[in-house]
Write a protein that holds these residues in place. Structure first.
Motif, PDB file in Angstrom:
ATOM      1  N   PRO A 237     -78.447  -1.441 120.832  1.00 60.08           N
ATOM      2  CA  PRO A 237     -79.832  -1.054 120.424  1.00 60.08           C
ATOM      3  C   PRO A 237     -80.494  -0.045 120.984  1.00 60.08           C
ATOM      4  CG  PRO A 237     -80.221  -3.074 122.142  1.00 60.08           C
ATOM      5  CD  PRO A 237     -78.380  -2.139 122.324  1.00 60.08           C
ATOM      6  N   ILE A 238     -80.537   1.052 120.568  1.00 53.22           N
ATOM      7  CA  ILE A 238     -81.580   2.102 120.659  1.00 53.22           C
ATOM      8  C   ILE A 238     -82.678   1.924 119.394  1.00 53.22           C
ATOM      9  CG2 ILE A 238     -79.784   3.269 122.113  1.00 53.22           C
ATOM     10  CD1 ILE A 238     -80.185   5.004 118.589  1.00 53.22           C
ATOM     11  N   THR A 239     -83.633   2.796 119.947  1.00 55.82           N
ATOM     12  CA  THR A 239     -85.070   4.030 118.937  1.00 55.82           C
ATOM     13  C   THR A 239     -84.534   4.679 118.731  1.00 55.82           C
ATOM     14  OG1 THR A 239     -85.968   1.265 119.663  1.00 55.82           O
ATOM     15  CG2 THR A 239     -87.238   3.194 118.580  1.00 55.82           C
ATOM     16  N   TYR A 240     -85.128   5.367 117.442  1.00 55.53           N
ATOM     17  CA  TYR A 240     -84.992   6.855 117.416  1.00 55.53           C
ATOM     18  C   TYR A 240     -86.398   6.642 116.594  1.00 55.53           C
ATOM     19  CZ  TYR A 240     -84.764  11.283 114.815  1.00 55.53           C
ATOM     20  OH  TYR A 240     -85.149  12.686 114.004  1.00 55.53           O
ATOM     21  N   ARG A 241     -87.759   8.307 117.606  1.00 53.33           N
ATOM     22  CA  ARG A 241     -88.789   8.608 116.924  1.00 53.33           C
ATOM     23  C   ARG A 241     -88.440   9.805 116.345  1.00 53.33           C
ATOM     24  NH1 ARG A 241     -90.771   4.496 120.055  1.00 53.33           N
ATOM     25  NH2 ARG A 241     -91.900   3.020 119.702  1.00 53.33           N
ATOM     26  N   GLY A 242     -88.832  10.405 115.304  1.00 51.89           N
ATOM     27  CA  GLY A 242     -89.471  12.438 115.503  1.00 51.89           C
ATOM     28  C   GLY A 242     -90.129  12.406 114.084  1.00 51.89           C
ATOM     29  N   GLY A 243     -90.142  13.377 113.945  1.00 53.70           N
ATOM     30  CA  GLY A 243     -90.870  14.048 112.172  1.00 53.70           C
ATOM     31  C   GLY A 243     -89.547  13.161 111.164  1.00 53.70           C
ATOM     32  N   ILE A 244     -90.375  13.371 110.273  1.00 57.34           N
ATOM     33  CA  ILE A 244     -90.406  12.675 108.517  1.00 57.34           C
ATOM     34  C   ILE A 244     -89.234  14.046 108.690  1.00 57.34           C
ATOM     35  CG2 ILE A 244     -92.077  13.782 107.469  1.00 57.34           C
ATOM     36  CD1 ILE A 244     -91.628  10.867 105.759  1.00 57.34           C
ATOM     37  N   TYR A 245     -89.394  15.190 108.917  1.00 59.96           N
ATOM     38  CA  TYR A 245     -89.132  16.260 108.495  1.00 59.96           C
ATOM     39  C   TYR A 245     -87.186  16.376 108.620  1.00 59.96           C
ATOM     40  CZ  TYR A 245     -87.287  21.422 108.451  1.00 59.96           C
ATOM     41  OH  TYR A 245     -85.969  22.516 108.625  1.00 59.96           O
ATOM     42  N   ARG A 246     -86.508  16.394 107.377  1.00 58.87           N
ATOM     43  CA  ARG A 246     -84.947  16.801 108.492  1.00 58.87           C
ATOM     44  C   ARG A 246     -84.819  15.216 108.795  1.00 58.87           C
ATOM     45  NH1 ARG A 246     -83.422  21.953 111.144  1.00 58.87           N
ATOM     46  NH2 ARG A 246     -81.409  20.312 110.938  1.00 58.87           N
ATOM     47  N   ASN A 247     -85.503  13.991 108.630  1.00 65.30           N
ATOM     48  CA  ASN A 247     -84.867  12.857 108.761  1.00 65.30           C
ATOM     49  C   ASN A 247     -84.097  11.639 108.053  1.00 65.30           C
ATOM     50  OD1 ASN A 247     -86.055   9.916 107.532  1.00 65.30           O
ATOM     51  ND2 ASN A 247     -87.312  11.473 106.932  1.00 65.30           N
ATOM     52  N   ASN A 248     -83.424  12.612 107.088  1.00 64.19           N
ATOM     53  CA  ASN A 248     -81.912  12.319 106.502  1.00 64.19           C
ATOM     54  C   ASN A 248     -81.155  12.295 107.521  1.00 64.19           C
ATOM     55  OD1 ASN A 248     -83.937  10.914 104.763  1.00 64.19           O
ATOM     56  ND2 ASN A 248     -83.876  12.699 102.897  1.00 64.19           N
ATOM     57  N   GLU A 249     -81.286  13.606 107.698  1.00 62.54           N
ATOM     58  CA  GLU A 249     -79.799  13.660 108.747  1.00 62.54           C
ATOM     59  C   GLU A 249     -79.742  13.191 109.696  1.00 62.54           C
ATOM     60  OE1 GLU A 249     -80.008  18.094 110.198  1.00 62.54           O
ATOM     61  OE2 GLU A 249     -80.699  18.737 108.353  1.00 62.54           O
ATOM     62  N   ILE A 250     -80.935  12.861 109.917  1.00 65.99           N
ATOM     63  CA  ILE A 250     -79.917  11.460 111.342  1.00 65.99           C
ATOM     64  C   ILE A 250     -79.813  10.137 111.276  1.00 65.99           C
ATOM     65  CG2 ILE A 250     -81.881  10.123 113.407  1.00 65.99           C
ATOM     66  CD1 ILE A 250     -81.742  12.505 114.397  1.00 65.99           C
ATOM     67  N   VAL A 251     -80.222   9.541 109.469  1.00 61.52           N
ATOM     68  CA  VAL A 251     -80.434   8.725 109.129  1.00 61.52           C
ATOM     69  C   VAL A 251     -78.744   8.595 108.664  1.00 61.52           C
ATOM     70  CG1 VAL A 251     -79.822   6.941 107.157  1.00 61.52           C
ATOM     71  CG2 VAL A 251     -82.187   8.170 108.746  1.00 61.52           C
ATOM     72  N   ASP A 252     -77.823  10.044 108.202  1.00 60.37           N
ATOM     73  CA  ASP A 252     -76.530   9.949 108.016  1.00 60.37           C
ATOM     74  C   ASP A 252     -75.664  10.245 108.840  1.00 60.37           C
ATOM     75  OD1 ASP A 252     -77.749  10.620 104.898  1.00 60.37           O
ATOM     76  OD2 ASP A 252     -77.194  12.428 105.148  1.00 60.37           O
ATOM     77  N   LEU A 253     -76.320  10.917 110.029  1.00 57.29           N
ATOM     78  CA  LEU A 253     -75.499  10.779 111.492  1.00 57.29           C
ATOM     79  C   LEU A 253     -74.803   9.678 112.351  1.00 57.29           C
ATOM     80  CD1 LEU A 253     -74.018  12.617 113.656  1.00 57.29           C
ATOM     81  CD2 LEU A 253     -76.084  12.497 114.658  1.00 57.29           C
ATOM     82  N   ILE A 254     -76.596   9.088 112.092  1.00 53.72           N
ATOM     83  CA  ILE A 254     -76.003   7.194 112.585  1.00 53.72           C
ATOM     84  C   ILE A 254     -75.452   6.824 111.871  1.00 53.72           C
ATOM     85  CG2 ILE A 254     -76.952   5.152 112.709  1.00 53.72           C
ATOM     86  CD1 ILE A 254     -79.843   7.169 113.238  1.00 53.72           C
ATOM     87  N   GLU A 255     -75.215   6.839 110.440  1.00 55.67           N
ATOM     88  CA  GLU A 255     -74.144   5.767 109.679  1.00 55.67           C
ATOM     89  C   GLU A 255     -72.643   6.270 109.700  1.00 55.67           C
ATOM     90  OE1 GLU A 255     -77.503   4.257 106.376  1.00 55.67           O
ATOM     91  OE2 GLU A 255     -75.828   5.964 105.732  1.00 55.67           O
TER      92      GLU A 255
END
Lengths: 194, 312
Positions: B5-23
């Protein structure tokens, strides 16, 4: 609790007593009752179980008059009252409507009241008593002690006579010994039970 | 594959890239919060790939932290929902747990007050048992805790962490048989926890909960679950579109060995049971669905490998 001359919390469990000291402090502060209380002794015994609060209040002499919260400006044929806050607006309007009648009282906006064609002069209006805070102190105090007392202590007895008060609560039926306990706690403060 | 279990905190800018990467790397997003220009993702990631996410987050100014409470549902049990316990300290504790990723529910007992009169009814017992852990926030007196704790824990199978004003040793003394965790010097108080000392106490509660949950995780690992709760969550999210119309903040609440689905049991249990996972294996084969005592929700309990002989 610096403004309280005597404040003690007595408890067979010292740590529990410390916590109750803090709770009493917080609750009285939150309810703006610190300035009202002169002496206070709290006794909590979870073994019996019983919660006792005895105390003496300061004499509350302050009455709230119109001049305390409104500027009264006499103009030609009318008197304009400009309110600093709305706390006492409702009781003030009630008094004006009873005294002068609906035709002579007008509320222009939240903070402005106009009295038209009234024979009373401005100074007399300034002196009208709008509220007596001492009337609600007892209710506020009992509510505060209900918050302070351990939860589940729903069998209660309370009294307020000549600025002295007591509050006893328990989850069991209160016995006749309670009176002796109250007298002893009043004696600790150097007072006599009313 | 071990999911952490982890938490990612970041800006809204390019957050979709992070979501895609996780998936893409096989992770699951349990909750996504967009607060103003900040995004907080509570997720499960394959242990070996956390570094990949860290590296991807760095240029975006994101931060990846371990959150052992993500994917847990914790009950904060208090003797009642009166001003004596609310909002302080019960809400303070519940909110702190929520901040660190747990899904916390407040359970105010109907007759939990007093010493002699305290009681726990069957509905409360069942609701508490539906959680991964129960935090009991009791009062200021050792004598009261000693007297009422046996009544309040009757029938509770979830691990218990006990909070009370007496110090930890005193709490240990007054609990027989012992509970799973103890936090002393957190009794009933009527002010907000904002001083450093009080925040430290909240951190202590979190670390004690983490310790107890870790023990539970180890015992689950000895006989692993047939399917990961996070994977089930993803499947239900994909195949039951009605879940997207639920207005609750967490329509699918992930637990350590199951899931709470916030849809009516009568209408949706069968549909969920027949969802295929892999190679013809359906949810029916690896998990038990039962009506929850919390509203009319569905409680999914995943069976361990020893019962199903399947790990998907």
């Amino acid at each position: 609790m610096q403004s309280v001359e005597y404040f003690e919390v007595e408890c067979p469990e010292p740590l529990g007593g410390e916590y109750y000291n803090q709770i009493a402090n917080d609750v009285l502060l939150d309810h703006n009752l610190i300035r009202v209380v002169h002496k206070l002794h709290i006794y909590v015994d979870p073994g019996l179980p019983v919660f006792v609060a005895v105390g003496v209040l300061h004499k509350i002499t302050t009455l709230v008059r119109v001049r305390d919260f409104a500027a009264v400006n006499p103009l030609a044929g009318k008197i304009v009252l400009v309110l600093a806050n709305e706390t006492y607006l409702a009781p003030m309007l009630k008094i004006f409507l009873q005294r002068f009648g609906q035709d002579h009282v007008e509320q222009a906006d939240r903070f402005t009241v106009i009295l038209r064609d009234v024979s009373t002069d401005a100074r007399e209006i300034e002196e009208i008593i709008v509220a007596d805070p001492s009337e609600s102190v007892y209710k506020d105090l009992i509510y505060a002690f209900r918050c302070i007392a351990p939860e589940g202590f729903r069998v209660r007895r309370e009294s307020y006579v000549k600025s002295k008060f007591y509050f006893v609560a328990s989850e069991d039926t209160l016995t006749a010994d309670v009176d002796a306990l109250l007298q002893a706690k009043f004696a600790l403060m150097g007072e006599v039970m009313p | 594959m071990i999911l952490v279990p982890i938490t990612y905190r970041g800006g809204i800018y390019r957050n979709n890239e992070i979501v895609d990467l996780i998936e893409d790397i096989g992770g699951y997003i349990v909750q996504k919060h967009v607060i103003a220009s900040e995004v907080v993702l509570l997720c499960f990631m394959p242990q070996d790939d956390v570094e990949i996410l860290r590296a991807a987050a760095k240029p975006l100014g994101g931060e990846v932290t371990d959150s052992p409470l993500v994917g847990t549902e914790i009950a904060v049990v208090i003797p009642s929902l009166e001003i004596h316990h609310l909002p302080h300290p019960a809400c303070d504790i519940a909110e702190y747990l929520r901040r660190l990723g747990a899904k916390s529910n407040m359970v105010g007992l109907a007759r939990g007050v007093g010493k002699r009169i305290a009681a726990l009814n069957d509905e409360e017992r069942d609701v508490i048992n539906e959680h991964d852990l129960a935090v009991y926030v009791l009062g200021n007196f050792e004598k009261c805790i000693e007297h009422k704790m046996p009544v309040l824990r009757r029938g509770i199978e979830a691990p218990i962490v006990l909070c009370g004003a007496p110090d930890t040793e005193a709490l240990q003394r007054c609990c027989d048989p012992p509970v799973d965790g103890y936090i002393g010097n957190v009794g009933r108080f009527m002010h907000r926890t904002k001083e450093t000392e009080e925040i430290t106490k909240l951190d202590e509660i979190v670390s004690e909960i983490t310790r107890v949950l870790e023990k539970k995780r180890i015992s689950i690992a000895k006989d692993p679950l047939s399917v990961s709760p996070a994977r089930l969550m993803d499947l239900i999210r994909e195949q039951v579109p009605e879940i997207h119309t639920v207005t609750s903040p967490t329509p699918l609440t992930v637990q350590m060995s199951g899931l709470r689905v916030k849809l009516p049991y009568d209408s949706f249990a069968e549909k969920i049971r027949s969802i295929g996972i892999e190679d013809g294996i359906t949810i029916r084969d690896v998990a038990d669905l039962s009506p929850s005592r919390m509203r009319d929700y569905i409680l999914v309990r995943i069976r361990p490998f020893s019962e199903t002989n399947v790990v998907v």
